[in-house]
Design a protein around this motif. Structure first.
Motif, PDB file in Angstrom:
ATOM      1  N   ASP A   1       4.534  13.903  -8.734  1.00  0.00           N
ATOM      2  CA  ASP A   1       5.524  14.806  -8.140  1.00  0.00           C
ATOM      3  C   ASP A   1       4.959  15.546  -6.931  1.00  0.00           C
ATOM      4  OD1 ASP A   1       8.089  15.903  -8.040  1.00  0.00           O
ATOM      5  OD2 ASP A   1       7.525  17.631  -9.255  1.00  0.00           O
ATOM      6  N   LYS A   2       4.054  14.919  -6.209  1.00  0.00           N
ATOM      7  CA  LYS A   2       3.415  15.477  -5.010  1.00  0.00           C
ATOM      8  C   LYS A   2       2.622  16.755  -5.298  1.00  0.00           C
ATOM      9  CE  LYS A   2       6.915  13.644  -1.825  1.00  0.00           C
ATOM     10  NZ  LYS A   2       7.883  13.968  -0.751  1.00  0.00           N
ATOM     11  N   LYS A   3       2.206  16.940  -6.538  1.00  0.00           N
ATOM     12  CA  LYS A   3       1.507  18.169  -6.928  1.00  0.00           C
ATOM     13  C   LYS A   3      -0.004  17.983  -7.085  1.00  0.00           C
ATOM     14  CE  LYS A   3       5.331  20.643  -9.168  1.00  0.00           C
ATOM     15  NZ  LYS A   3       6.458  19.781  -8.813  1.00  0.00           N
ATOM     16  N   VAL A   4      -0.507  16.790  -6.820  1.00  0.00           N
ATOM     17  CA  VAL A   4      -1.938  16.514  -6.962  1.00  0.00           C
ATOM     18  C   VAL A   4      -2.487  16.052  -5.618  1.00  0.00           C
ATOM     19  CG1 VAL A   4      -3.663  15.062  -8.118  1.00  0.00           C
ATOM     20  CG2 VAL A   4      -1.682  15.892  -9.395  1.00  0.00           C
ATOM     21  N   PRO A   5      -3.615  16.595  -5.183  1.00  0.00           N
ATOM     22  CA  PRO A   5      -4.181  16.160  -3.904  1.00  0.00           C
ATOM     23  C   PRO A   5      -4.595  14.687  -3.944  1.00  0.00           C
ATOM     24  CG  PRO A   5      -5.737  17.571  -5.085  1.00  0.00           C
ATOM     25  CD  PRO A   5      -4.449  17.630  -5.839  1.00  0.00           C
ATOM     26  N   VAL A   6      -4.418  14.019  -2.808  1.00  0.00           N
ATOM     27  CA  VAL A   6      -4.802  12.611  -2.669  1.00  0.00           C
ATOM     28  C   VAL A   6      -5.905  12.498  -1.622  1.00  0.00           C
ATOM     29  CG1 VAL A   6      -3.990  10.263  -2.229  1.00  0.00           C
ATOM     30  CG2 VAL A   6      -2.382  11.990  -3.027  1.00  0.00           C
TER      31      VAL A   6
ATOM     32  N   PHE B   1      -1.583   6.764   9.195  1.00  0.00           N
ATOM     33  CA  PHE B   1      -1.319   7.391   7.901  1.00  0.00           C
ATOM     34  C   PHE B   1      -0.266   8.484   8.050  1.00  0.00           C
ATOM     35  CE2 PHE B   1      -5.033   5.161   6.596  1.00  0.00           C
ATOM     36  CZ  PHE B   1      -5.040   5.152   5.218  1.00  0.00           C
ATOM     37  N   SER B   2      -0.426   9.312   9.070  1.00  0.00           N
ATOM     38  CA  SER B   2       0.527  10.410   9.285  1.00  0.00           C
ATOM     39  C   SER B   2       1.916   9.882   9.596  1.00  0.00           C
ATOM     40  CB  SER B   2       0.045  11.306  10.422  1.00  0.00           C
ATOM     41  OG  SER B   2      -1.188  11.906  10.104  1.00  0.00           O
ATOM     42  N   SER B   3       1.997   8.858  10.437  1.00  0.00           N
ATOM     43  CA  SER B   3       3.307   8.326  10.829  1.00  0.00           C
ATOM     44  C   SER B   3       4.017   7.659   9.657  1.00  0.00           C
ATOM     45  CB  SER B   3       3.151   7.332  11.984  1.00  0.00           C
ATOM     46  OG  SER B   3       2.467   6.159  11.557  1.00  0.00           O
ATOM     47  N   GLN B   4       3.244   7.167   8.680  1.00  0.00           N
ATOM     48  CA  GLN B   4       3.831   6.543   7.491  1.00  0.00           C
ATOM     49  C   GLN B   4       4.041   7.561   6.368  1.00  0.00           C
ATOM     50  OE1 GLN B   4       4.870   3.430   7.338  1.00  0.00           O
ATOM     51  NE2 GLN B   4       4.117   2.863   9.353  1.00  0.00           N
ATOM     52  N   GLN B   5       3.817   8.832   6.655  1.00  0.00           N
ATOM     53  CA  GLN B   5       3.961   9.918   5.677  1.00  0.00           C
ATOM     54  C   GLN B   5       3.080   9.703   4.450  1.00  0.00           C
ATOM     55  OE1 GLN B   5       8.344   9.899   5.290  1.00  0.00           O
ATOM     56  NE2 GLN B   5       8.346  11.810   6.476  1.00  0.00           N
ATOM     57  N   MET B   6       1.890   9.187   4.679  1.00  0.00           N
ATOM     58  CA  MET B   6       0.883   9.025   3.627  1.00  0.00           C
ATOM     59  C   MET B   6      -0.164  10.113   3.835  1.00  0.00           C
ATOM     60  SD  MET B   6       0.643   4.849   3.520  1.00  0.00           S
ATOM     61  CE  MET B   6      -0.610   4.807   2.243  1.00  0.00           C
ATOM     62  N   ASP B   7       0.163  11.301   3.363  1.00  0.00           N
ATOM     63  CA  ASP B   7      -0.695  12.457   3.586  1.00  0.00           C
ATOM     64  C   ASP B   7      -1.870  12.458   2.617  1.00  0.00           C
ATOM     65  OD1 ASP B   7       1.019  13.462   5.603  1.00  0.00           O
ATOM     66  OD2 ASP B   7       2.341  14.296   4.063  1.00  0.00           O
ATOM     67  N   VAL B   8      -3.065  12.673   3.146  1.00  0.00           N
ATOM     68  CA  VAL B   8      -4.273  12.781   2.322  1.00  0.00           C
ATOM     69  C   VAL B   8      -5.032  14.036   2.730  1.00  0.00           C
ATOM     70  CG1 VAL B   8      -4.464  10.287   1.927  1.00  0.00           C
ATOM     71  CG2 VAL B   8      -5.620  11.308   3.905  1.00  0.00           C
TER      72      VAL B   8
ATOM     73  N   LEU C   1       0.834  -1.208   0.000  1.00  0.00           N
ATOM     74  CA  LEU C   1       0.000   0.000   0.000  1.00  0.00           C
ATOM     75  C   LEU C   1       0.865   1.254   0.000  1.00  0.00           C
ATOM     76  CD1 LEU C   1      -2.870  -0.948   2.485  1.00  0.00           C
ATOM     77  CD2 LEU C   1      -3.084  -0.586   0.017  1.00  0.00           C
ATOM     78  N   ARG C   2       1.912   1.239   0.809  1.00  0.00           N
ATOM     79  CA  ARG C   2       2.812   2.401   0.849  1.00  0.00           C
ATOM     80  C   ARG C   2       3.519   2.597  -0.491  1.00  0.00           C
ATOM     81  NH1 ARG C   2       3.446   0.579   6.269  1.00  0.00           N
ATOM     82  NH2 ARG C   2       5.176  -0.806   5.702  1.00  0.00           N
ATOM     83  N   SER C   3       3.928   1.510  -1.138  1.00  0.00           N
ATOM     84  CA  SER C   3       4.579   1.619  -2.445  1.00  0.00           C
ATOM     85  C   SER C   3       3.606   2.163  -3.494  1.00  0.00           C
ATOM     86  CB  SER C   3       5.121   0.260  -2.891  1.00  0.00           C
ATOM     87  OG  SER C   3       6.242  -0.113  -2.110  1.00  0.00           O
ATOM     88  N   ASN C   4       2.351   1.750  -3.427  1.00  0.00           N
ATOM     89  CA  ASN C   4       1.349   2.271  -4.370  1.00  0.00           C
ATOM     90  C   ASN C   4       1.129   3.762  -4.164  1.00  0.00           C
ATOM     91  OD1 ASN C   4       0.034   0.370  -6.310  1.00  0.00           O
ATOM     92  ND2 ASN C   4      -0.120  -0.886  -4.472  1.00  0.00           N
ATOM     93  N   TYR C   5       1.077   4.171  -2.908  1.00  0.00           N
ATOM     94  CA  TYR C   5       0.915   5.597  -2.613  1.00  0.00           C
ATOM     95  C   TYR C   5       2.075   6.386  -3.222  1.00  0.00           C
ATOM     96  CZ  TYR C   5       0.684   9.915   0.119  1.00  0.00           C
ATOM     97  OH  TYR C   5       0.628  11.236   0.504  1.00  0.00           O
ATOM     98  N   ARG C   6       3.297   5.916  -3.028  1.00  0.00           N
ATOM     99  CA  ARG C   6       4.471   6.596  -3.587  1.00  0.00           C
ATOM    100  C   ARG C   6       4.434   6.590  -5.114  1.00  0.00           C
ATOM    101  NH1 ARG C   6      10.041   4.653  -1.973  1.00  0.00           N
ATOM    102  NH2 ARG C   6      10.619   6.722  -2.702  1.00  0.00           N
ATOM    103  N   LEU C   7       4.058   5.460  -5.699  1.00  0.00           N
ATOM    104  CA  LEU C   7       4.027   5.339  -7.155  1.00  0.00           C
ATOM    105  C   LEU C   7       3.172   6.434  -7.769  1.00  0.00           C
ATOM    106  CD1 LEU C   7       4.416   3.887  -9.899  1.00  0.00           C
ATOM    107  CD2 LEU C   7       2.538   2.358  -9.253  1.00  0.00           C
ATOM    108  N   PHE C   8       2.005   6.670  -7.218  1.00  0.00           N
ATOM    109  CA  PHE C   8       1.083   7.630  -7.830  1.00  0.00           C
ATOM    110  C   PHE C   8       1.294   9.054  -7.325  1.00  0.00           C
ATOM    111  CE2 PHE C   8      -0.833   3.599  -8.818  1.00  0.00           C
ATOM    112  CZ  PHE C   8      -1.328   3.801 -10.094  1.00  0.00           C
ATOM    113  N   HIS C   9       1.413   9.242  -6.031  1.00  0.00           N
ATOM    114  CA  HIS C   9       1.516  10.596  -5.489  1.00  0.00           C
ATOM    115  C   HIS C   9       2.880  11.220  -5.744  1.00  0.00           C
ATOM    116  CE1 HIS C   9       1.810  13.468  -1.872  1.00  0.00           C
ATOM    117  NE2 HIS C   9       1.028  14.037  -2.755  1.00  0.00           N
ATOM    118  N   GLU C  10       3.925  10.474  -5.411  1.00  0.00           N
ATOM    119  CA  GLU C  10       5.283  11.010  -5.518  1.00  0.00           C
ATOM    120  C   GLU C  10       5.868  10.814  -6.908  1.00  0.00           C
ATOM    121  OE1 GLU C  10       9.689   9.888  -3.732  1.00  0.00           O
ATOM    122  OE2 GLU C  10       7.908   9.444  -2.534  1.00  0.00           O
ATOM    123  N   PHE C  11       5.788   9.582  -7.441  1.00  0.00           N
ATOM    124  CA  PHE C  11       6.453   9.274  -8.703  1.00  0.00           C
ATOM    125  C   PHE C  11       5.701   9.840  -9.901  1.00  0.00           C
ATOM    126  CE2 PHE C  11       8.618   5.126  -7.039  1.00  0.00           C
ATOM    127  CZ  PHE C  11       9.218   5.858  -6.042  1.00  0.00           C
ATOM    128  N   LEU C  12       4.389   9.569  -9.985  1.00  0.00           N
ATOM    129  CA  LEU C  12       3.619  10.016 -11.150  1.00  0.00           C
ATOM    130  C   LEU C  12       3.314  11.504 -11.092  1.00  0.00           C
ATOM    131  CD1 LEU C  12       2.033   9.338 -13.773  1.00  0.00           C
ATOM    132  CD2 LEU C  12       0.048   8.847 -12.331  1.00  0.00           C
TER     133      LEU C  12
END
Length: 258
Positions: free
Chosen positions: A124-129, A153-160, A111-122
Motif C-alpha cells: 500500500d505504498k507504506k514501505v520504503p523501496v 525510474f522517475s518518469s515510470q513512477q518507480m520511486d525508490v 519490471l514495472r508490474s513487479n514494482y507495483r505488485l510489491f510496493h503498491e499492491f502488497l
C-alpha cells in the motif's frame, strides 16, 4: 521501537536477476542456493536469516511476475501464497524494507508490474523501496549506470529511496567486496531505528492485494471459480472467514472490516 527485533526485508525481482546471489553477498557467506530450483509460483518465498554489522535481518526472497500479466491459474496460486506470506510477515513483525533486485538493462513492463505488485499492491505504498542493480561488473564505474537511468525510474513512477549499483558475481573479487559494502550500507541506512514502524496489514492487506492483483489478469479476465474452498483447504482458513474474505475480494467490498 524494539532495537532487538530482526528487521524484515522482502526481496523481489525477476528470475535471473541474481536475487539469491544478492542474499549471499549481504550475508557474507552462501546461505541461499543460486539455482532456479525455487518453485516458480507468484508470491512463493524462501526465508533466510542473516546478520551483519551487529544487526539481524530476515530476508523473504519472493517470486514475482515473469510476465507483466497473470493467467487465471497463476492468480489462484497467488491467493494461497499471498495469504501465507502475509501471515508469516505479520507474525514476525511486518515489513521494514522492500529490496527490488533487477538486472542492468531497460525497464520492461514486467519490471514495472513487479514494482507495483510489491510496493503498491502488497504494501500500500507504506514501505520504503530500494533497488539493487546487478550485473554491472563490466561497467568502468558501476555507479555511472544510475546516473544514466535515474530519470527513467522517475518518469515510470518507480520511486525508490535508495539504490545500489553492484555485482553479485564473486569471481570479480574487488568489485564483489565493494558491492557488499554498498548493499549493506544501503540496507542499514533504510532500516535504521527511527525510520518508520514496520508495515503490518493483516486480512485487509490480503483482500486489497488480491483485488488489485486482478488488475494484472490477462485481458482483465473474470475469476469465475469461487476461491473459498482454496482458502479453507490450502490456507487453513476458518470457513466463515474464508467466505467473508472471498466475498470481499470478488465484489470489491470496502477495506474496513477484518
Amino acid at each position: 521501537m524494539d532495537t532487538s527485533r530482526k528487521k524484515n526485508i522482502v526481496l523481489f525481482g525477476q528470475a535471473g536477476a541474481g536475487k539469491s546471489s544478492l542474499v549471499n553477498l549481504m550475508a557474507g557467506k552462501d546461505v541461499a542456493a543460486t539455482s532456479n530450483d525455487m518453485e516458480r509460483c507468484t508470491l512463493h518465498w524462501q526465508q533466510y536469516n542473516i546478520g551483519f554489522d551487529g544487526e539481524s535481518y530476515t530476508v523473504f526472497d519472493t517470486v514475482g511476475l515473469n510476465e507483466p500479466q497473470l493467467e487465471i491459474t497463476e492468480y489462484l496460486d497467488a491467493v494461497e501464497n499471498a495469504y501465507r506470506l502475509i501471515q508469516d510477515l505479520e507474525a514476525q513483525g511486518g515489513i521494514d524494507l522492500l529490496l527490488f533486485c533487477m538486472r542492468a538493462g531497460r525497464l520492461t513492463d514486467t519490471l514495472r508490474s513487479n514494482y507495483r505488485l510489491f510496493h503498491e499492491f502488497l504494501c500500500d505504498k507504506k514501505v520504503p523501496v530500494v533497488v539493487a542493480v546487478t550485473y554491472l561488473e563490466t561497467e568502468p564505474v558501476m555507479e555511472d549506470w544510475w546516473g544514466r537511468n535515474a530519470k527513467t525510474f522517475s518518469s515510470q513512477q518507480m520511486d525508490v529511496v535508495g539504490h545500489a549499483c553492484i555485482t553479485a558475481k564473486n569471481n570479480f573479487q574487488n568489485l564483489y567486496e565493494e558491492s557488499r559494502v554498498i548493499i549493506r550500507n544501503l540496507v542499514k541506512q533504510c532500516t535504521a531505528d527511527g525510520q518508520r514502524q514496520a508495515w503490518i496489514g493483516g486480512n485487509n492487506m490480503f483482500v486489497s492485494l488480491m483485488r488489485k492483483l486482478k488488475q494484472l489478469l490477462v485481458g482483465n479476465s473474470r475469476v469465475k471459480k469461487d476461491i473459498t474452498p482454496r482458502l479453507i483447504r490450502r490456507c487453513g482458513m476458518p470457513p466463515d472467514l474464508a467466505k467473508k474474505l472471498a466475498k470481499r475480494i470478488d465484489k470489491g467490498a470496502g477495506e474496513g472490516a477484518t
